[in-house]
Motif scaffolding. Sequence first.
Motif, short mmCIF file in Angstrom:
data_model
loop_
_atom_site.label_atom_id
_atom_site.label_comp_id
_atom_site.label_asym_id
_atom_site.label_seq_id
_atom_site.Cartn_x
_atom_site.Cartn_y
_atom_site.Cartn_z
N ILE A 117 4.74 -5.60 -0.90
CA ILE A 117 3.29 -5.50 -1.02
C ILE A 117 2.96 -4.22 -1.77
O ILE A 117 3.51 -3.16 -1.46
N VAL A 118 2.10 -4.31 -2.76
CA VAL A 118 1.61 -3.14 -3.50
C VAL A 118 0.22 -2.81 -2.99
O VAL A 118 -0.67 -3.66 -2.98
N SER A 119 0.04 -1.55 -2.52
CA SER A 119 -1.25 -1.17 -1.94
C SER A 119 -1.96 -0.04 -2.67
O SER A 119 -3.17 0.12 -2.56
N ARG A 120 -1.20 0.76 -3.47
CA ARG A 120 -1.83 1.91 -4.13
C ARG A 120 -1.00 2.37 -5.32
O ARG A 120 0.22 2.26 -5.32
N LEU A 121 -1.69 2.89 -6.34
CA LEU A 121 -1.05 3.45 -7.52
C LEU A 121 -1.43 4.92 -7.65
O LEU A 121 -2.54 5.32 -7.30
N LEU A 122 -0.50 5.73 -8.16
CA LEU A 122 -0.80 7.14 -8.40
C LEU A 122 -0.07 7.59 -9.66
O LEU A 122 1.17 7.59 -9.69
N PRO A 123 -0.81 7.92 -10.75
CA PRO A 123 -2.26 7.81 -10.85
C PRO A 123 -2.69 6.36 -11.02
O PRO A 123 -1.86 5.51 -11.37
N GLU A 124 -3.95 6.10 -10.79
CA GLU A 124 -4.46 4.76 -11.03
C GLU A 124 -5.35 4.71 -12.28
O GLU A 124 -5.72 3.62 -12.74
N SER B 209 3.62 6.14 -9.75
CA SER B 209 4.15 5.90 -8.41
C SER B 209 3.42 4.71 -7.80
O SER B 209 2.19 4.67 -7.80
N VAL B 210 4.19 3.75 -7.30
CA VAL B 210 3.64 2.55 -6.68
C VAL B 210 3.95 2.61 -5.20
O VAL B 210 5.11 2.71 -4.78
N PHE B 211 2.91 2.56 -4.38
CA PHE B 211 3.05 2.63 -2.93
C PHE B 211 2.78 1.26 -2.31
O PHE B 211 1.96 0.49 -2.81
N GLY B 212 3.48 0.97 -1.23
CA GLY B 212 3.29 -0.30 -0.55
C GLY B 212 4.30 -0.46 0.57
O GLY B 212 4.57 0.49 1.31
N SER B 213 4.92 -1.63 0.65
CA SER B 213 5.92 -1.89 1.69
C SER B 213 6.87 -2.98 1.21
O SER B 213 6.55 -3.75 0.31
N GLY B 214 8.05 -2.99 1.81
CA GLY B 214 9.02 -4.05 1.53
C GLY B 214 9.78 -3.91 0.24
O GLY B 214 10.39 -4.87 -0.24
N PHE B 215 9.82 -2.71 -0.35
CA PHE B 215 10.56 -2.51 -1.59
C PHE B 215 12.05 -2.43 -1.27
O PHE B 215 12.47 -1.66 -0.41
N THR C 12 8.74 2.18 0.89
CA THR C 12 7.28 2.21 0.68
C THR C 12 6.87 2.83 -0.65
O THR C 12 5.68 2.97 -0.91
N LYS C 13 7.85 3.20 -1.50
CA LYS C 13 7.49 3.86 -2.76
C LYS C 13 8.54 3.58 -3.83
O LYS C 13 9.73 3.72 -3.59
#
Length: 267
Positions: A108-115, A131-137, A161-162
Motif C-alpha cells: 500500500i502506498v500512503s505518502r510521498l516525500l517530496p510530493e 521516498s515512498v511510504f506505506g506498508s507491505g513492501f 514501510t519505506k
Amino acid sequence: ANMKLTSPSNQVIVRTIVPTQGRVEGGTQVAVVGDYFDSSFSCFFGTTRAPSAVFMSSSSVTCMSPPRSLEGVFVQVVNGNDYIFSSDQVVALDPNATAQFNYVEMPIVSRLLPEIVVFGDATGLQTLDVSVFGSGFAQSSDLRCRFGQRPPAMARWLSPTKVLCQAPVSLAAQSIAVEVSNDNFEYTSSGMLLIYYAQPVLSSMVPSAGAYSGGTRVTFTGQNFIPQLTMNCRFRCTGCGASSADVKMTVPAEYLSSTTIRCHTPP
C-alpha cells in the motif's frame, strides 16, 4: 474435508505460470503455458474454479485467480468435464499438470516525500529521489516503482514501510501517479500523485512600503502559483536588530490565483 481433483484420461501438461503469485483478493490474470489444452478447458486454483479463463491456443491459456482459500495452491488445467471431486487432501492429478501459485498481501502506498517538485533539469540531474511510504513492501529483486505510464524502475528497499524511488525529471508541469510492485507484475492502485510544477516568479508587489511594526497586507503578482503548495513569503530586512546582518523572516502566504498571492509583513 479437503477436496481432490482426479482425471482418468486428460493428459494436460502445465509448464509455467506467470505470475507465480497474486493478491489475496483474487483477480490476478495468470498466463498458463503448457501442452494439450483445448477450448473446453477448465482452470482450477487448488479445488476452486477460476472465475474466468480464456483459451489462447493449445499451449496457452489465461486464468483469473479466485480469492484466497489457502496460502499456496496448485494451478491446474483440465480439458472438458472429465474430472470429479473426492474427499481427500489436495493432490495434483499429475505433477506435470500443475504449477504452484502463492497468495500475497499487496503493498500500500500512503505518502510521498517530496510530493511536489520543480519541473525541468536545472540541476543537470536525470532523476529525482522520492521516498515512498506505506506498508507491505518486500525486500525483493523484483521491487519496482512506476511513474505514470513510464516503464517501471528498480526501487531501493529501506524497510517494509519505506522504499526509495528515482522519479524521472519532467520538462512540463503535470501530475503523475506513483505505484509500487513487489513482483514487477501487479502494482498498487493508490492514486498518490507526484506533482511537477514551474518555479514561481514574482513581478510586482503593492504596496512597496509599510509600517515598521508589521501587519501591512502586501499583494504579490507573478506566475506559477499553485494551491497545492504550502506557500510562504520571505521578507529580508537589512540592518535590522543588534547586528548589521540581513534578517530573513517567513510568514504564511494566502493563495488568490495562479498569478496572485497575499502576505502580511512581519514586525
